[in-house]
Design an enzyme around this catalytic site. Sequence first.
Site, PDB file in Angstrom:
ATOM      1  N   HIS A 126       0.815  -1.224   0.000  1.00 46.45           N
ATOM      2  CA  HIS A 126       0.000   0.000   0.000  1.00 46.45           C
ATOM      3  C   HIS A 126       0.848   1.274   0.000  1.00 46.45           C
ATOM      4  CE1 HIS A 126      -3.596  -2.331   0.578  1.00 46.45           C
ATOM      5  NE2 HIS A 126      -3.235  -2.772   1.767  1.00 46.45           N
ATOM      6  N   ASP A 163      -2.817 -10.815  -1.951  1.00 46.13           N
ATOM      7  CA  ASP A 163      -3.326 -10.243  -0.693  1.00 46.13           C
ATOM      8  C   ASP A 163      -4.802  -9.882  -0.906  1.00 46.13           C
ATOM      9  OD1 ASP A 163      -1.970  -8.601   1.918  1.00 46.13           O
ATOM     10  OD2 ASP A 163      -3.851  -7.765   1.169  1.00 46.13           O
ATOM     11  N   HIS A 165      -6.337  -7.369  -0.074  1.00 46.98           N
ATOM     12  CA  HIS A 165      -6.496  -5.938  -0.360  1.00 46.98           C
ATOM     13  C   HIS A 165      -5.788  -5.581  -1.662  1.00 46.98           C
ATOM     14  CE1 HIS A 165      -6.599  -6.442   4.109  1.00 46.98           C
ATOM     15  NE2 HIS A 165      -7.730  -5.771   3.920  1.00 46.98           N
ATOM     16  N   ASP A 247      -3.873 -12.786   4.199  1.00 46.23           N
ATOM     17  CA  ASP A 247      -5.189 -12.348   4.666  1.00 46.23           C
ATOM     18  C   ASP A 247      -6.285 -12.742   3.679  1.00 46.23           C
ATOM     19  OD1 ASP A 247      -4.262 -10.558   2.767  1.00 46.23           O
ATOM     20  OD2 ASP A 247      -4.376  -8.787   4.053  1.00 46.23           O
TER      21      ASP A 247
HETATM   22 ZN   LIG Z   1      -3.914  -7.143   3.018  1.00 41.92          ZN
END
Ligand SMILES: [Zn+2]
Length: 308
Positions: A126, A163, A165, A247
């Site tokens: 990120h 991931d 996200h 995750d």
């Molecule tokens: Zn993540």
Amino acid sequence: MTVALIAHPDSGRHDTGWDHPEHVGRIRAIPRALREDLELFQLLLHHQARHATHDELAISHDRDYIAAVQEMSLAGGGRLDPDTVTSEGSWDAARAGAGAVLDGIDMAFDGRARRSFCAVRPPGHHALRARSMGFCLFGNVAIGAHYARAVHGAGRVLIVDWDVHHGNGTQALVEQEPDIHFVSMHQWPWYPGTGAAEDRGPHRNVFNVPMPAGQPRAVYVDALTLAIDRATSGWTPDLVLISAGFDSLRGDPLGGFTLELEDVDALTRQIVSRAAGWCGGRVVSALEGGYAPDRLGTACVAHLRALL
Ligand SMILES: [Zn+2]
């Protein structure tokens, strides 16, 4: 075939507090799980990461931002953004995280270890050019992709991010380079809100796969596999980087995907076998998310087994 496990004790010095989901217990869970598989432990090349230099971090980040992270950390730490905190050890941890990926790439190209897994924190996907975000300080994998091209002459680099996200930071840091293809499968709608399928980047080298939560496991595996095939159709990478966020496993407190250890195994094997055909098997994987520590530990073991 040598597979390296790259780590650094400084990963444990990034002290976010036990109330923070990205806490030090995550990284401690990996050697704990590995101790249950002594055979695997003995087969791996154990390597202590170097610390990335200012110049190496500046491949993808503004120097003022790098200096600000260093300054805050060495002054004892603080909050960089609402989600991302630092402690006195965070600067060293973050530099070791990026350095681990660079070491993995060096070893993939000089033949010491064709494949490696970097068990590091904080995560990176990120982080933006001049801003921390979502627990991430530096874009470890994005830096690695540019480094491989500049230092090892890798023409084309494929990044696969599973991931839960969207790897918005990685996308921002690589989308200007048409010879880096970025595949990200992520929950949608979900944090950070980016990663629509239509968002292909200015050179159409971004392959976003937004997916609803709670689907049958195979739906995710098939969608990611298809996206990898699309991203490599008529385009052969010289190196594969994985943003391995665990995750995306069922039960993670920060995600709603349903993957199991068998899927980590299957996806890893698919990428390994494709990389064998593309580029002599060069795969460097780096830990991103994964917020159920015991689950994270066993997932890392499954991932390492499949890399071997
Ligand atoms: Zn993540």
